[in-house]
Design an enzyme around this catalytic site. Structure first.
Site: not given
Length: 310
Positions: A20, A162
């Site tokens: 991500k 993340e």
């Protein structure tokens, strides 16, 4: 196509995994020249001149990906990208392209020649995308992550990333829709918020922004106050916010909140904060400002699951 926040799938063999990335989404239309569009349909091509070399496309094709700023340790940084996201002055753009280099990370292929690919499975689209050889100084196709979802997520956490996006291998591309066939699982707590007002600060911030009032939409679609954020701002960010909020000031309270000395604003600007947890009364604990999200609409802002859970 948008990812729904959620948890790791249990049937690993039916899913693919990607990092991500912490940037802004962009569709790339590659013909004789490149045209870039944000997820809310605004053309952003002039802001990113370093990607022009992706064109020409023979035959033409349409890409989906994320524009990111990569730090020295190899991570993507949304904060580092902020100075470039709103800049439209050509001279400043050229200067920032040197000091804040960006990378276009391409993860999907939607159209090639006269053929739409959105009805194909994610696995088929990725296979065709990887055959295009899109590898340049500041653009590339990032690898898919192999292994069990739990192991992939754990490794992403160890590396300080993340989180991951889980994509069903047989999923078509559902343009403009948020679907559980793409699921984002985060390692950190982040929340998009609508700015509904601000409180003046003290000391060096006297008469200027001390904190921002934040809101998200509840299940009925009504904006609900979720607290104030007063940390994480650079001087440049505060100056930009002050100018932007002055243009949308309103006398009428935007949300119900037991807060005094508020300068209310129309709910038009979306930002993002990191935080530790949600409190029992629906407030964000220890929020820290990350930046504006001009690519997001206020009506999209709802409470998201915290890291690792629903």
């Amino acid at each position: 196509m948008l990812a729904a926040a959620g948890s790791l799938p249990r049937d690993d063999d039916r899913w693919g995994y990607e990092v991500k990335f912490d940037g802004i989404r962009a569709l790339g239309y590659v013909e004789q020249n490149l045209r870039l569009y944000s997820r809310n349909g605004n053309e952003i091509t002039p802001a990113w001149p370093e990607f022009a070399g992706i064109a020409p496309g023979t035959p033409p094709f349409v890409l989906d990906g994320e524009i990111v700023a990569i730090t020295a340790d190899g991570r993507t940084s949304f904060e580092a990208l902020q100075p470039r996201m709103h800049q439209r002055n050509a001279a400043m753009i050229r200067s920032l392209a040197g000091s804040v280099p960006a990378t276009y990370l391409i993860f999907d292929l939607l159209h090639i020649g006269d053929r739409s690919l959105v009805g194909l499975s994610y696995e088929q689209r990725r296979a065709i995308l990887e055959q295009l050889g899109l590898e340049g100084r500041c653009w590339r196709v990032p690898p898919r992550l192999r292994g069990r979802g739990a192991d992939v997520l754990a490794e992403s956490k160890r590396l300080g990333l993340e989180g991951v996006v889980c994509k069903r291998l047989d999923s078509p591309y559902l343009a403009g829709r948020r679907s559980p066939w793409w699921t984002k699982v985060k390692n950190v707590n982040e929340q998009e918020v609508v700015i509904v007002g601000w409180k003046p600060g003290n000391g060096r911030r006297s008469g200027r922004i001390g904190s921002l009032l934040m809101a998200v939409s509840d299940t009925a679609g009504q904006l609900t106050y979720v607290g104030n954020v007063g940390t994480g701002f650079s001087a440049a960010a505060l100056e930009e916010l002050q100018a932007s909020l002055a243009r949308i000031r309103t006398e009428k309270p935007t949300v119900a909140a037991d807060v005094r000395d508020v300068v209310w604003v129309a709910p038009e600007l979306v930002g993002e904060v990191s935080f530790t947890e949600w409190t029992g009364d629906g407030r964000l604990r220890h929020p820290s400002w990350r930046g504006l999200r001009p690519d997001k609409s206020p009506r999209e802002v709802v409470r998201e699951p915290t890291a690792g859970g629903r």
